[in-house]
Write a protein that holds these residues in place. Structure first.
Motif, PDB file in Angstrom:
ATOM      1  N   LEU A   1       0.849  -1.208   0.000  1.00 54.57           N
ATOM      2  CA  LEU A   1       0.000   0.000   0.000  1.00 54.57           C
ATOM      3  C   LEU A   1       0.880   1.253   0.000  1.00 54.57           C
ATOM      4  O   LEU A   1       0.624   2.193  -0.762  1.00 54.57           O
ATOM      5  CB  LEU A   1      -0.926  -0.006   1.235  1.00 54.57           C
ATOM      6  N   ASP A   2       1.930   1.265   0.834  1.00 57.40           N
ATOM      7  CA  ASP A   2       2.820   2.435   0.921  1.00 57.40           C
ATOM      8  C   ASP A   2       3.410   2.794  -0.450  1.00 57.40           C
ATOM      9  O   ASP A   2       3.453   3.963  -0.830  1.00 57.40           O
ATOM     10  CB  ASP A   2       3.987   2.169   1.892  1.00 57.40           C
TER      11      ASP A   2
ATOM     12  N   ILE B   1       1.562  15.461  13.013  1.00 56.35           N
ATOM     13  CA  ILE B   1       2.415  16.024  11.975  1.00 56.35           C
ATOM     14  C   ILE B   1       3.074  14.949  11.116  1.00 56.35           C
ATOM     15  O   ILE B   1       3.182  15.077   9.909  1.00 56.35           O
ATOM     16  CB  ILE B   1       3.481  16.936  12.624  1.00 56.35           C
ATOM     17  N   PHE B   2       3.492  13.871  11.732  1.00 54.93           N
ATOM     18  CA  PHE B   2       4.199  12.846  10.968  1.00 54.93           C
ATOM     19  C   PHE B   2       3.267  11.738  10.487  1.00 54.93           C
ATOM     20  O   PHE B   2       3.717  10.674  10.105  1.00 54.93           O
ATOM     21  CB  PHE B   2       5.357  12.282  11.800  1.00 54.93           C
ATOM     22  N   SER B   3       1.977  12.036  10.532  1.00 50.41           N
ATOM     23  CA  SER B   3       1.009  11.041  10.078  1.00 50.41           C
ATOM     24  C   SER B   3       1.359  10.562   8.686  1.00 50.41           C
ATOM     25  O   SER B   3       1.581  11.341   7.777  1.00 50.41           O
ATOM     26  CB  SER B   3      -0.385  11.638  10.036  1.00 50.41           C
ATOM     27  N   LYS B   4       1.391   9.248   8.539  1.00 52.21           N
ATOM     28  CA  LYS B   4       1.616   8.723   7.189  1.00 52.21           C
ATOM     29  C   LYS B   4       0.329   8.124   6.647  1.00 52.21           C
ATOM     30  O   LYS B   4       0.327   7.446   5.638  1.00 52.21           O
ATOM     31  CB  LYS B   4       2.741   7.695   7.220  1.00 52.21           C
ATOM     32  N   TYR B   5      -0.769   8.393   7.323  1.00 51.03           N
ATOM     33  CA  TYR B   5      -2.018   7.754   6.925  1.00 51.03           C
ATOM     34  C   TYR B   5      -2.925   8.625   6.082  1.00 51.03           C
ATOM     35  O   TYR B   5      -3.863   8.146   5.479  1.00 51.03           O
ATOM     36  CB  TYR B   5      -2.779   7.269   8.170  1.00 51.03           C
ATOM     37  N   SER B   6      -2.669   9.926   6.038  1.00 46.80           N
ATOM     38  CA  SER B   6      -3.586  10.804   5.320  1.00 46.80           C
ATOM     39  C   SER B   6      -2.883  12.088   4.904  1.00 46.80           C
ATOM     40  O   SER B   6      -2.122  12.661   5.670  1.00 46.80           O
ATOM     41  CB  SER B   6      -4.759  11.133   6.256  1.00 46.80           C
TER      42      SER B   6
ATOM     43  N   LYS C   1      -4.733   6.233   3.846  1.00 48.71           N
ATOM     44  CA  LYS C   1      -4.503   4.792   3.986  1.00 48.71           C
ATOM     45  C   LYS C   1      -5.575   4.307   4.949  1.00 48.71           C
ATOM     46  O   LYS C   1      -5.440   4.484   6.168  1.00 48.71           O
ATOM     47  CB  LYS C   1      -3.098   4.542   4.542  1.00 48.71           C
ATOM     48  N   ILE C   2      -6.656   3.754   4.419  1.00 51.78           N
ATOM     49  CA  ILE C   2      -7.759   3.364   5.307  1.00 51.78           C
ATOM     50  C   ILE C   2      -7.525   1.983   5.906  1.00 51.78           C
ATOM     51  O   ILE C   2      -8.307   1.522   6.735  1.00 51.78           O
ATOM     52  CB  ILE C   2      -9.144   3.437   4.600  1.00 51.78           C
ATOM     53  N   MET C   3      -6.421   1.337   5.485  1.00 54.16           N
ATOM     54  CA  MET C   3      -5.966   0.088   6.090  1.00 54.16           C
ATOM     55  C   MET C   3      -7.094  -0.956   6.114  1.00 54.16           C
ATOM     56  O   MET C   3      -7.576  -1.316   5.060  1.00 54.16           O
ATOM     57  CB  MET C   3      -5.418   0.364   7.502  1.00 54.16           C
TER      58      MET C   3
ATOM     59  N   MET D   1      -6.375  -1.462   2.572  1.00 56.87           N
ATOM     60  CA  MET D   1      -6.932  -0.584   1.526  1.00 56.87           C
ATOM     61  C   MET D   1      -6.442   0.862   1.601  1.00 56.87           C
ATOM     62  O   MET D   1      -6.076   1.359   2.662  1.00 56.87           O
ATOM     63  CB  MET D   1      -8.472  -0.583   1.603  1.00 56.87           C
ATOM     64  N   GLY D   2      -6.474   1.523   0.438  1.00 59.52           N
ATOM     65  CA  GLY D   2      -6.229   2.966   0.353  1.00 59.52           C
ATOM     66  C   GLY D   2      -7.386   3.620  -0.383  1.00 59.52           C
ATOM     67  O   GLY D   2      -8.054   2.961  -1.187  1.00 59.52           O
ATOM     68  N   CYS D   3      -7.625   4.903  -0.106  1.00 55.89           N
ATOM     69  CA  CYS D   3      -8.724   5.629  -0.750  1.00 55.89           C
ATOM     70  C   CYS D   3      -8.195   7.005  -1.166  1.00 55.89           C
ATOM     71  O   CYS D   3      -7.506   7.672  -0.386  1.00 55.89           O
ATOM     72  CB  CYS D   3      -9.866   5.730   0.250  1.00 55.89           C
TER      73      CYS D   3
END
Ligand code: ZN
Length: 415
Positions: A169-170, A202-207, A264-266, A289-291
């Motif tokens: 996903l990444d 700040i370091f969120s890698k999810y959105s 990244k809705i995982m 999953m990703g959106c």
């Protein structure tokens, strides 16, 4: 297209209810027409722009290896009960169908695409996959405003990706970021659109959001000019802090418009819908999953917010409804102008031809500036005397005379 045949005309003024620049200019020029707050008709010229933007988006999403499909706007309550969002999302258009059935008009499609994935994804061999659609979406906004920037009914591209692992996903997520920037560049928003860290720290890698800097924007972001990344105001903790990426530069406050967001809705949706796959070792695992969203009508509104002057819109070439606005200033030269229009059309150039006989030269020039085609081409007794036309780029002041024979070459075609 002959302007005398065009379905629309320009307006002097529109209602003062909507003061946003994109609504003012697009309505005055006859690109869109407001039916009610937050709901617009795309008129012939406006639909040409929207279609071109959506073609760019389609090309870039196809290049990612994702496949286009079209899901229904109408969705059943049951799927939103499974995800737990029927009662928690407050902008849903809920309605009653025949037999008292609860339905909604989709603002997003995780509740449709996740069970769809379940039909075809069973094994690690079926992964990864990515599908997208470009579709009309609905949000029950209490106070829609800002023209095409925040509507109750709007056009959107939404892409969903399915992966066996977070690492996979990444990698796809990073490739999508690159494609998003290609879309913004082709729409004339290069260099002012920034990857923006959104919710989750700040370091969120999810959105992430993509924010286009403009003084008319509704959002506030903090930008590092060095790294070309930004942080959304909602999560910034200390206004004096240094850039989280380089830790050198101070962040600078800017107004901006959000033109895309990716998550990244995982396993947020694969879990409730039980979307699982079998690994090589015969284990069952949830699909990751990703959106990836991008509002195409909002992108059109953003381009107008950024690319205009006091006289009207300045369309970038790739999304302009027509490349050339040919203007016959005086009746005397209408035959010559007709010939030129026909020959440009034959060469495959997109031309809007102002052949109107009952409109003054001054009005024609004002309309051309308001409509904003990239190239204005004037034919008048003065230019005809020199076997030439006067050509001017919409964003520039200086015009030049070009010989009739040299016009194809000027637009990159063979003579
Ligand atoms: Zn930095």
């Amino acid at each position: 297209m002959k302007q005398s045949h065009l379905f629309t005309k320009t307006h002097k003024n529109i209602s003062q209810q909507d003061v946003s620049i994109n609504a003012q200019l697009l309505e005055r020029a006859g690109y869109i027409s407001k039916l009610m707050a937050g709901v617009y008709t795309f008129l012939p010229l406006g639909l040409r722009v929207l279609t071109k933007i959506e073609t760019i988006v389609r090309e870039e999403m196809d290049a990612l290896g994702s496949q286009e499909l079209l899901m229904p706007a109408l969705q059943p309550r049951e799927n939103w009960e499974i995800s737990g969002r029927w009662d928690t999302v407050d902008i849903l258009y809920k309605l009653k169908g025949a037999g008292d059935r609860d339905l909604l008009l989709g603002p997003t499609h995780e509740e449709v695409v996740t069970p769809l994935g379940k039909e075809y994804i069973h094994s690690y061999k079926d992964l990864p996959q990515a599908v997208y659609q470009i579709q009309t979406k609905f949000r029950n906004e209490a106070r829609p405003k800002s023209g095409l920037l925040r509507g109750r009914e709007f056009r959107m591209k939404d892409l969903y990706s399915f992966h066996a692992t977070e690492t996979d996903l990444d990698a796809f997520y990073d490739k999508t970021i690159e494609r998003y920037f290609k879309v913004f560049k082709r729409c004339g928003l290069a260099d002012i659109t920034y990857l923006t860290y959104a919710s989750g720290g700040i370091f969120s890698k999810y959105s992430h959001e993509f924010q286009t800097v403009t003084k008319y924007g509704e959002d506030t972001i903090y930008l590092c000019e060095h790294c070309k990344v930004a942080i959304n105001k909602e999560i910034i903790e200390d206004l004096k802090q240094l850039c989280p990426q380089c830790n050198k530069k101070e962040l600078v406050e800017h107004k901006a418009i959000e033109v895309g967001n990716i998550f990244k809705i995982m396993t947020r949706f694969s879990k409730p819908f039980d979307l699982v796959y079998t690994t090589e070792h015969d284990e069952k695992k949830l699909v990751v999953m990703g959106c990836y969203g991008m509002g195409t009508s909002r992108l059109m509104g953003t381009v107008v917010e950024v690319l205009h002057d006091e006289r009207g819109i300045i369309w970038p070439e790739e999304i302009a409804p027509f490349k050339i606005h040919l203007i016959s200033l005086l009746k005397a030269d209408i035959d010559k102008a007709d010939d030129l229009y026909n020959s440009l059309q034959k060469r495959g150039l997109e031309v809007l031809y102002d052949d109107r006989q009952d409109v003054s030269p001054g009005q024609k020039l004002m309309d051309a500036d308001l409509l904003g085609m990239p190239w204005r081409m004037i034919i008048s007794p003065k230019t005809v005397a020199h076997h030439s036309v006067e050509i001017k780029a919409r964003g520039e002041r200086e015009a030049k005379l070009i010989d009739f024979q040299a016009i194809p070459e000027f637009f990159g075609l063979d003579r």
